[in-house]
Motif scaffolding. Structure first.
Motif: not given
Ligand code: NAD
Ligand code: FAD
Length: 483
Positions: A282, A195, A329-330, A188, A360, A211-212, A190-192
């Motif tokens: 996620g 970071e 989810m913030l 993934g 952010v 990343e899928a 994504g944000v996590i």
């Molecule tokens: P995310 O939704 O930001 O990212 C998850 C990523 O995983 C996506 O890009 C998705 O396409 C990918 N993915 C899903 N299934 C997959 C698979 N089987 N194989 C490969 N990739 C796959 O979720 P997250 O990073 O887990 O964060 C969760 C939530 O926590 C976020 O929605 C965010 O709002 C919140 N968060 C916010 C912050 C911040 O504000 N700085 C920081 C951390 C988390």
């Protein structure tokens, strides 16, 4: 413990504790139930954000960024250090101390404001009754004029990559690795993923992020997401797009355990061995077991509690806020919802402006935005003007030796109203607040251009981008010469 309150809040994360404190400030008798405990089994307040989310991740991001600066950035500034080394136990202990201080702070705020903290589990019954199960198993039935559901969210797990001890972990496990993994996989981008992938990459791990999706950060402005991807890859984060993980198998035994990762991409089946794996795909609402069958509140097929724009459920006197309901989810979104609901219960009429929720990503450079992206405006067919200004042309960014990224402003072509602001750069998380204020006050790009910004500051890039919307930024040659 009394058994009737004006307000009972279930969940003491940012959404719930803001609701509880504001309700108590408004003179309502308020209890807040939370079941979270720390490693020693002691009750803790603050939910995901304080204990396993925003705060510990930023403590590690800030520490690891300072480590990289000291190791690779200082010499250029004329600062010589000896060998710079990482001490993971001390870094973790400091992170834990920051968390402890803040969660203890919430307990004091509850006490000071007269919120009754109840350690245990809450479940909504019919007629705004709440079943409270204390930590010793004792069950009590409480009642309230209003119940606010704020049970938050938990990480999504995927069948190909089940969590295993401290080898295959979710974000919580990734905040507590005892040592720097040699090879780290992240599922993934994504944000996590970005970071926590950055934290361990800065500390020395070889990080591969799978990343899928084919697109990188599709929710961000395309241009800035593209620049961010290039920069992150340059820092050593090996981000592979279009990579769908099919298996993560733990192999070997004891300390020698590793993870055999398999994924599919456009070229076929790929594989890699890593020492640790973070699953960051996620989060989902934590609504199982929260509602009795006759509670009268609707959960949708994804587990979110259904609410209207004021966070009211279909059941009178029952509200839901934060990660438990629709929207990003913030933490700050949940905080504002919690405050809105408490004030509505007290008879006030506040609103949450969902069009101005800042996002952010706390990498370096940071990526922050508010409002519409350029691709959204194009899809909406809404005419717009763009102003952009690179930090490479900012005196302050040059002085600080931190010049990556840019500010980009999108404004309505007819009214000049600011529709979206996107920042990739150092302190983007701070700069974006100015854009949020501008949008809250319905500012035009010209309003921002007419505002005086202190010199030399990174904020001047926002000023220049605003001037650029009309084609007359001062510190760059304008290709479009308007007005
Ligand atoms: P995310 O939704 O930001 O990212 C998850 C990523 O995983 C996506 O890009 C998705 O396409 C990918 N993915 C899903 N299934 C997959 C698979 N089987 N194989 C490969 N990739 C796959 O979720 P997250 O990073 O887990 O964060 C969760 C939530 O926590 C976020 O929605 C965010 O709002 C919140 N968060 C916010 C912050 C911040 O504000 N700085 C920081 C951390 C988390
Ligand atoms: P939560 O914080 O999840 O709190 C819910 C609380 O309710 C928990 O304590 C839970 O134990 C309790 N609870 C649940 N069910 C019950 C029940 N039945 N009875 C009693 N108690 C119950 N967001 C940002 O804005 N900025 C960031 O930088 C950021 N970084 C993050 C980093 C990570 C690693 C993670 C995982 C998340 C991050 N987030 C960030 C997201 C942020 O943490 C969440 O959006 C926020 O915590 C949600 O707040 P909440 O109050 O809705 O729920």
């Amino acid at each position: 413990m009394q058994d009737a309150y004006d307000v009972i809040v279930i969940g003491a994360g940012p959404a719930g504790y803001h609701a509880a404190i504001r309700a108590a400030q408004l003179g309502l008798s308020t209890a807040c139930i939370d079941r979270s405990v720390d490693d020693a089994g002691e009750p803790i307040l603050g939910g995901t954000c304080l204990n396993w989310g925003c705060i510990p991740s930023k403590a590690l991001l800030d520490a690891s960024h300072k480590f990289v600066e000291a190791r690779t950035g200082f010499a250029e500034l004329g600062i010589r250090t000896g060998a710079v080394e990482i001490d993971v136990p001390t870094m973790m202990a400091r992170k834990n101390a920051v968390v402890k201080g803040l969660t203890g702070g919430i307990a004091q705020l509850f006490q000071g404001n007269g919120v009754t903290a109840l350690a245990g589990s809450g479940r909504l019954l019919a007629d705004r009754q709440v079943e409270f199960t204390a930590r010793d198993g004792a069950v009590a039935r409480l009642s309230a004029k209003h119940v606010i559901l704020a049970a938050g969210s938990i990480p999504v797990q995927i069948p190909p990559a089940p969590l295993v001890d401290d080898i295959v972990v979710d974000s919580t496990g990734a905040l507590s690795f005892p040592a720097v993994p040699g090879r780290l996989g992240v599922i993934g981008a994504g944000v996590i993923g970005l970071e926590l992938g950055s934290v361990w990459s800065r500390l020395g791990s070889q990080v591969v992020v799978l990343e899928a999706l084919e697109d990188f950060l599709p929710m961000a402005d395309e241009r800035l997401a593209r620049d961010a991807l290039r920069i992150f890859r340059g820092q050593g984060l090996d981000v592979r797009l279009g990579a769908r993980v099919t298996e993560a198998r733990v192999q070997g035994s004891g300390d020698a355990r590793t993870v055999a990762l398999t994924w599919q991409d456009a070229s076929g089946t790929q594989s890699l061995e890593v020492d640790r794996l973070i699953v960051a795909v996620g989060r989902r609402p934590q609504s199982e077991g929260l509602l009795a069958a006759d509670a009268g509140v609707t959960r949708n097929e994804r587990g979110f509690i259904e609410v209207n724009e004021y966070c009211a459920t279909g059941c009178p006197g029952v509200w839901a806020v934060g990660d438990l309901v629709r929207g990003p989810m913030l933490a700050h979104k949940g905080m504002e919802e919690g405050i809105m609901v408490a004030e509505r219960i007290a008879g006030h009429k506040p609103l949450v402006n969902y069009a101005a929720v800042p996002s952010v990503i706390y990498t370096h450079p940071e990526l922050a935005w508010v409002g519409k992206t350029e691709q959204e405006l194009k899809a909406d067919g809404r005419p717009y003007n763009v102003g952009a200004f690179p930090f490479a042309a900012s005196g302050r960014a040059l002085a600080a030796n931190d010049t990556q990224g840019m500010v980009k402003i999108l404004a309505d072509a007819e009214t000049d109203r600011v529709l979206g602001v996107h920042v990739l750069g150092a302190q983007a998380s701070e700069l974006i607040a100015q854009a949020v204020i501008a949008m809250e006050f319905d500012a035009s790009a010209e309003d921002l251009g007419l505002t005086m910004f202190a010199h030399p500051t990174l904020s001047e890039a926002l000023h220049e981008a605003a001037l650029g919307v009309a084609g007359h930024a001062i510190h760059m040659v304008n290709r479009k010469k308007r007005g």
